[in-house]
Design a protein around this motif. Structure first.
Motif, PDB file in Angstrom:
ATOM      1  N   PRO A 227     171.278  30.935  21.738  1.00 60.14           N
ATOM      2  CA  PRO A 227     170.768  32.294  21.452  1.00 60.14           C
ATOM      3  C   PRO A 227     169.277  32.313  21.090  1.00 60.14           C
ATOM      4  O   PRO A 227     168.619  33.330  21.270  1.00 60.14           O
ATOM      5  N   TYR A 228     168.761  31.194  20.581  1.00 56.97           N
ATOM      6  CA  TYR A 228     167.341  31.161  20.206  1.00 56.97           C
ATOM      7  C   TYR A 228     166.449  30.609  21.315  1.00 56.97           C
ATOM      8  O   TYR A 228     165.264  30.419  21.119  1.00 56.97           O
ATOM      9  N   SER A 229     167.033  30.333  22.462  1.00 56.01           N
ATOM     10  CA  SER A 229     166.197  29.791  23.541  1.00 56.01           C
ATOM     11  C   SER A 229     165.148  30.814  23.972  1.00 56.01           C
ATOM     12  O   SER A 229     165.483  31.957  24.292  1.00 56.01           O
ATOM     13  N   ILE A 267     163.579  25.875  19.795  1.00 57.85           N
ATOM     14  CA  ILE A 267     164.842  26.419  19.274  1.00 57.85           C
ATOM     15  C   ILE A 267     165.015  26.038  17.804  1.00 57.85           C
ATOM     16  O   ILE A 267     165.354  26.873  16.970  1.00 57.85           O
ATOM     17  N   LYS A 268     164.700  24.771  17.504  1.00 57.56           N
ATOM     18  CA  LYS A 268     164.815  24.312  16.110  1.00 57.56           C
ATOM     19  C   LYS A 268     163.888  25.099  15.201  1.00 57.56           C
ATOM     20  O   LYS A 268     164.283  25.531  14.124  1.00 57.56           O
ATOM     21  N   GLU A 269     162.655  25.285  15.665  1.00 57.51           N
ATOM     22  CA  GLU A 269     161.683  26.041  14.864  1.00 57.51           C
ATOM     23  C   GLU A 269     162.191  27.439  14.565  1.00 57.51           C
ATOM     24  O   GLU A 269     162.090  27.932  13.443  1.00 57.51           O
ATOM     25  N   SER A 270     162.745  28.063  15.611  1.00 58.86           N
ATOM     26  CA  SER A 270     163.253  29.427  15.419  1.00 58.86           C
ATOM     27  C   SER A 270     164.387  29.448  14.414  1.00 58.86           C
ATOM     28  O   SER A 270     164.501  30.351  13.585  1.00 58.86           O
ATOM     29  N   GLN A 271     165.227  28.428  14.518  1.00 58.33           N
ATOM     30  CA  GLN A 271     166.364  28.382  13.591  1.00 58.33           C
ATOM     31  C   GLN A 271     165.913  28.181  12.150  1.00 58.33           C
ATOM     32  O   GLN A 271     166.477  28.773  11.241  1.00 58.33           O
ATOM     33  N   ASN A 272     164.865  27.341  12.001  1.00 61.06           N
ATOM     34  CA  ASN A 272     164.407  27.022  10.641  1.00 61.06           C
ATOM     35  C   ASN A 272     163.632  28.162  10.015  1.00 61.06           C
ATOM     36  O   ASN A 272     163.755  28.415   8.826  1.00 61.06           O
ATOM     37  N   SER A 273     162.812  28.829  10.837  1.00 61.71           N
ATOM     38  CA  SER A 273     162.031  29.929  10.265  1.00 61.71           C
ATOM     39  C   SER A 273     163.017  31.017   9.880  1.00 61.71           C
ATOM     40  O   SER A 273     164.079  31.158  10.480  1.00 61.71           O
ATOM     41  N   LYS A 274     162.689  31.795   8.871  1.00 61.38           N
ATOM     42  CA  LYS A 274     163.657  32.735   8.323  1.00 61.38           C
ATOM     43  C   LYS A 274     164.184  33.686   9.410  1.00 61.38           C
ATOM     44  O   LYS A 274     163.440  34.439   9.999  1.00 61.38           O
ATOM     45  N   GLY A 276     164.808  33.448  12.233  1.00 63.14           N
ATOM     46  CA  GLY A 276     164.518  33.062  13.618  1.00 63.14           C
ATOM     47  C   GLY A 276     164.172  34.274  14.454  1.00 63.14           C
ATOM     48  O   GLY A 276     163.988  35.380  13.945  1.00 63.14           O
ATOM     49  N   GLU A 277     164.114  34.061  15.737  1.00 64.53           N
ATOM     50  CA  GLU A 277     163.825  35.157  16.658  1.00 64.53           C
ATOM     51  C   GLU A 277     165.042  36.070  16.705  1.00 64.53           C
ATOM     52  O   GLU A 277     166.171  35.585  16.783  1.00 64.53           O
ATOM     53  N   THR A 278     164.836  37.349  16.628  1.00 66.13           N
ATOM     54  CA  THR A 278     166.002  38.235  16.716  1.00 66.13           C
ATOM     55  C   THR A 278     166.576  38.136  18.118  1.00 66.13           C
ATOM     56  O   THR A 278     165.848  38.072  19.093  1.00 66.13           O
ATOM     57  N   SER A 279     167.875  38.110  18.192  1.00 71.61           N
ATOM     58  CA  SER A 279     168.466  38.002  19.522  1.00 71.61           C
ATOM     59  C   SER A 279     168.345  39.351  20.235  1.00 71.61           C
ATOM     60  O   SER A 279     168.346  40.400  19.612  1.00 71.61           O
ATOM     61  N   PRO A 280     168.225  39.290  21.546  1.00 69.06           N
ATOM     62  CA  PRO A 280     167.956  40.507  22.299  1.00 69.06           C
ATOM     63  C   PRO A 280     169.146  41.458  22.269  1.00 69.06           C
ATOM     64  O   PRO A 280     170.266  41.056  22.008  1.00 69.06           O
ATOM     65  N   ARG A 281     168.858  42.724  22.546  1.00 70.23           N
ATOM     66  CA  ARG A 281     169.935  43.703  22.605  1.00 70.23           C
ATOM     67  C   ARG A 281     170.826  43.447  23.817  1.00 70.23           C
ATOM     68  O   ARG A 281     172.015  43.514  23.749  1.00 70.23           O
TER      69      ARG A 281
END
Lengths: 421, 370, 258
Positions: A227-229, A267-274, A276-281
């Motif tokens: 999901p964070y790709s 992906i790891k960075e996104s997971q670690n940052s608070k 992460g990237e919001t998943s798309p609609r």
């Protein structure tokens, strides 16, 4: 990604500067020194690879041939022949914005606008002497049929060999035998082009490279399910050059491995940052190619919460095979393409990809003149309907922007997004 | 005068026979000239060339994309129209994977399921030994599938019989092409009408008709035709085109058409049952014909084209191709360039008969040549 | 709170003002060359009719090709959703909507809840649209009214074989020159639009009830021919052109209470 090159370098220049080999040496140097910005290191590597190929074509020291989509390039790499993909080069030219010069050149010689513009653009470049005449025209008959006829025509016109791989319809023993025998003949013809004999270990190495590429691509594709790709179709199209001409190259596996590593890291960075990237609609699957001129389709979709998480051309369609039996490996790869042959295979793969990438809908970009991809779309629509998968067909043209009606496209996209809501 | 009446009666009877076929049920339809009609006959079915349709493929466009060739779309239209009327007049259809439009046509037929039997036969693009080997295996597969569908054994000796039968008929028609480099007494349109009959009638019926033709018409032709000598080539020409050319005074001397001269070619040596299997023979027959532009070797004949046209004293060339037909389009591009000294008329059609504009252009072309 | 829907099509612009599902005003004017001006003009007229001022409108939804050029709209929605919404509101039994507008024709499938579940639109060219009928009327030197008159069943249908508007136009001209009766040619033109529409409709499937919207729905001959070919009855609202604007107004009402 070409925006920078386009804005900073090309503005006001004539296309003829792109015939100079040193332009590509310069380009490569700029890529290497990070003067050009890329979101992925692997994308920069792809550009560097592509520039080197094109530089060699204009340099004119090594034999170069035109290859149609999915011709087995392993032989070319093993024989050190440079391959030129008219589709990818037309795409490149279109993204640089001077495709109309070539399209008009072809049309002024009565090349019809009913046909594929990738081909019209490539052909315009050749008849206006922008590209050197290649040593041979190598086509494979699966998927793109127009390319086979174009190459046959050009080969006759320029008195160069036409090397055809006639790909049978079904994947069975009879077909495998037919393809394998043809591959042997193709080797002999290509040896004539290269002026050297093909060394078995070279071919084995090339096929091993394809297998390594395959494995790296699988890794990338697996990561893209996350999901964070962050890798979206519009970025994935940057690797098109490798897909069309890179099979067998020793550089290409490394590029995909780099991409996999980059994705893993992001992906790891996104997971670690608070958060992460919001998943798309909405998660969408893209089918066929994209327009290569400024069109804004993908950005528009993204701005409206719809992310293109995967595209059918990135699918790894062939099974692993013993690289120690190179001809069989290649023959199997040729016969495995899902977009070719009976429609069930294509529908099955689309459904499989839709499930794997957990998409909410599918968009097919219909390139005018591509009879292979567009022909049975309504049958595909019905099959996807059965699965409850919304399907949108965008009619347009990947190269000829005169065939692009932005208002119509926007209404269709808006209607599709409203339907997904 | 009397001879005219005889001829009229002959063609009328032929038309009648063709019309009767429309109601006949055991027909297995085919489209491409690479279809092994012998195998269909050997399975006790009537091989029937599907005529497509003259008109607009509205319903077909629900299934096929509008950038596909009109022949495929019009053919689907006709299948849909007949199925819609509840008419069960086809036992099925066999398509050859000769171009991308035929492949998509097959997909639509298969999905719609409106015919009891639909088969797609893969055709190589080459006439090499490997290609013939590959095609022979496909032909065997087709024979087995059709036999199974018909509930009969795939019988090789029956197939040999059909091979001889069709070979005889091809040979009879082929003779009409002899000596056409000199003065001609029968127009190409007449040959086209006979070839047409060959593609729809059963081989027995056709040989009966041909015997009558030879006796009552061919044998009595004395006067040679005068007018501009023409060569016609291209994809499926619309019905009536060659007749229209004749009406205007053109003499069709030679053709390079699939439902025309290319339909009639066969290997010169006698087929030998003892010497091999029927499938290899058929593979040699079909792949050995003058190639359709979708074949790898098709462009080779262009090198000879000017010489051929000179031999036949051709005054003008008519090239007809269907819009969106890639193989003929790319071939035509080269043909145009090869013909430097001979006038050429290019007609682009939508498989919708002969349009008013087409009539004007053909008339003007013939006026120019006369 | 009153709300408005505005539909700026290539040929006409419509405004509907609603207050609690009650229609306060409905205006239809030709779009002309400037869609922004047309939008302003239609809105002004509708406000006058309803006796409201602009500031009293709680929410405005714009739709149609010109939706992007309406500066005063709160939201822009495609005509696909709006026609679906409007048609379902008028007739909750509607499952399929055929909308033939000026330069677009579309077929929309609705769920029993009125949600759009699939749609298809014509390919790039204008064949089978209102524009096609206009061009053909022009070629016949007649008006859309004559084109709309149903012909007797005995009248033959001239064969218009070309798929392209430009070629069909020249075909019509040559049919006239060949002396074909006008009513046969008109029947041929209507037939060709009907067949095209059906071809489009089959791609998503037709489920009853079927409503026809858009300006071309007013063409009685075409509607009857379509009914005959599909074998189902077609509902046409009083103002088929205004269904898009109505749907837009309904969406505006939903937004206003959010």
């Amino acid at each position: 990604m070409y925006d920078f090159i386009k804005n900073k370098i090309i503005r006001g220049k004539t296309p003829s500067m792109f015939r100079l080999p040193f332009v590509y040496s310069l380009g490569k140097a700029m890529v290497r020194c990070n003067l050009l910005k890329f979101s992925y290191r692997s994308a920069a590597m792809t550009v560097e690879y592509g520039m080197e190929q094109i530089r060699r074509i204009f340099k004119g020291r090594s034999p170069y041939v035109w290859v149609s989509a999915f011709f087995p390039t392993e032989f070319l790499h093993a024989l050190d022949i440079v391959s030129f993909s008219p589709e990818v080069i037309s795409a490149l030219i279109t993204s640089l914005g001077f495709q109309n010069n070539f399209l008009e050149e072809a049309e002024s010689r009565w090349w019809s606008r009913d046909n594929c513009s990738f081909h019209r653009c490539a052909m315009g470049g050749l008849i206006s002497n922008f590209y050197p005449v290649p040593a041979a025209f190598c086509a494979s008959s699966h998927l793109c049929e127009g390319g086979v006829f174009l190459f046959n025509n050009l080969a006759r016109r320029y008195h160069r060999p036409f090397i055809l791989l006639d790909t049978p319809l079904d994947n069975n023993d009879n077909s495998l035998l037919y393809v394998t025998r043809q591959l042997q003949k193709i080797i002999t013809l290509l040896e004539g082009v290269a002026g050297t004999r093909l060394r078995v270990e070279k071919l084995e190495e090339a096929v091993f490279n394809t297998e390594k590429t395959r494995q790296a691509m699988l890794k990338v594709n697996e990561l893209r399910r996350h999901p964070y790709s962050p890798l979206r179709s519009k970025d994935a199209f940057a690797y098109l050059y490798l897909y069309f001409t890179g099979m067998g190259s020793r550089v290409v596996p490394g590029i995909y491995e780099t991409l996999a590593a980059e994705l893993e890291k992001k992906i790891k960075e996104s997971q670690n940052s608070k958060g992460g990237e919001t998943s798309p609609r909405y998660r969408l699957l893209w089918m066929h190619l994209q327009p290569f001129y400024q069109n804004g389709i993908m950005d528009y979709l993204e701005a409206n919460g719809a992310e293109l998480v995967f595209e059918d051309f990135s699918h790894v369609y062939w099974e692993s095979w013993d690289p120690g039996r190179p001809l069989e490996y290649i023959a199997n790869r040729m016969l495995a393409h899902f977009n070719y042959g009976r429609i069930e295979r294509r529908i099955k793969v689309i459904k499989e990809l839709a499930r794997r990438y957990n998409v909410d809908g599918v968009i097919h970009f219909s390139h005018w003149g591509c009879r292979q991809s567009c022909g049975s779309l309504n049958i595909i629509r019905n099959s996807l309907q059965e699965e409850g998968l919304p399907f949108l067909v965008l009619d347009g043209d990947c190269v000829d922007s005169r065939n692009f009606a932005s208002g119509q496209v926007q209404t269709r996209i808006d209607g599709f997004l409203e339907m997904l809501a | 005068m009397e001879q005219q009446a005889v001829e009229k009666a002959f063609w009328e009877r032929l038309e009648e026979e063709k019309n009767k076929l429309l109601q006949k049920k055991e027909k297995l339809a085919w489209i491409c000239s690479y279809t092994p009609v012998e195998i269909i006959s050997a399975c006790k079915l009537h091989p029937y060339r599907f005529p497509g349709r003259e008109g607009t493929p509205f319903s077909a466009d629900s299934y096929l994309h509008s950038s596909l060739c009109f022949f495929a779309r019009c053919s689907l239209e006709r299948v849909l129209k007949e199925a819609g009327k509840g008419k069960d007049v086809l036992a099925g259809m066999v398509l050859v994977n000769s171009c991308i439009s035929m492949l998509h046509f097959y997909h639509a037929l298969e999905k719609l399921g409106c015919l009891p039997f639909v088969y797609l036969l893969d055709l190589p693009r080459d006439n090499s030994e490997q290609a013939r080997h590959y095609y022979a295996a496909n032909l065997r597969g087709f024979h087995q599938a059709l036999s199974k569908h018909c509930g009969c054994e795939s019988n090789e000796s029956e197939l040999w019989e059909q091979i001889y039968l069709f070979r005889e008929n091809r040979g009879r028609l082929w003779e009409l092409y002899a000596g056409r480099n000199g003065e001609v007494a029968i127009d190409g349109d007449e040959i086209m009408r006979l070839v047409n009959a060959f593609t729809v009638l059963s081989p027995e019926k056709f040989s009966n008709f041909f015997a009558v033709y030879r006796e009552n018409i061919l044998g009595k032709r004395k006067n040679n035709l005068s007018g501009p000598r023409l060569f016609i080539t291209g994809s499926f020409v619309p019905e009536g085109l060659t007749g229209f050319i004749r009406e205007l005074g053109g003499v069709l001397v030679l053709d390079d058409l699939c439902i025309g001269r290319r339909m009639l070619q066969f290997p010169p040596e006698e087929p030998d049952e003892a010497d091999g299997d029927p499938y290899s023979y058929l593979a040699r027959l079909y792949l050995g014909k003058d190639p359709c532009p979708r074949m790898q070797q098709a462009y080779e004949k262009l090198e000879e084209i000017e010489k051929t046209l000179k031999t036949y004293h051709i005054d003008g060339v008519i090239f007809y191709y269907l819009k969106f037909c890639d193989p003929w389009y790319y071939y035509g591009q080269l043909l145009k360039e090869k013909l430097n000294n001979i006038p050429l008329l290019v007609l682009e059609g939508e498989h919708a008969g002969i349009t008013g504009q087409m009539r004007t252009r053909i008339s003007a072309f013939l006026e120019m040549l006369s | 709170m009153p709300v408005a829907g505005i539909d700026i099509g290539s040929l006409s612009t419509e405004v509907v003002i609603l207050k609690k599902e009650e229609m306060l005003a409905q205006v239809i004017i030709p779009t002309g060359a400037n869609s922004k001006l047309a939008a302003e003009k239609a809105m002004k007229e509708a406000l006058e009719k309803s006796g409201l001022s602009f500031n009293e409108l709680g929410y405005i939804v714009a739709t149609g090709y010109g939706r992007v050029s309406v500066p005063f709209a709160n939201k822009k929605v495609t005509e696909i959703s709006c026609h679906g919404k409007g048609a379902f509101f008028l007739h909750p039994g509607v499952r399929t909507v055929i909308d033939i507008g000026g330069q677009d024709s579309k077929v929309i499938r609705l769920s029993p809840q009125g949600k759009v579940i699939d749609f298809v639109m014509n390919e790039k060219c204008a064949a089978g649209t209102g524009r096609f009928l206009e061009v053909m009327a022009h070629a016949l030197e007649t008006d859309l009214e004559e084109m709309s008159r149903p012909s007797a069943p005995s009248v033959k249908t001239a064969n218009i074989s070309s798929m392209c508007t430009v070629f069909a136009e020249s075909e019509v001209v040559s049919l006239v020159a060949e002396g074909h009766p006008r009513e046969e040619i008109i029947k041929g033109i209507i037939y060709s639009v009907v067949e095209r529409t059906i071809s489009l409709a089959r791609r998503v499937g037709v489920e009853e009830e079927l409503m026809m919207t858009g300006g071309v729905a007013k063409n009685i001959a075409l509607r009857e021919a379509l009914e005959k070919s599909l074998g189902i009855k077609i509902t046409v609202p009083d103002e088929p052109q205004a269904v898009g604007a109505l749907g837009a107004a309904l969406l505006a009402a939903e937004e206003a209470v959010k």
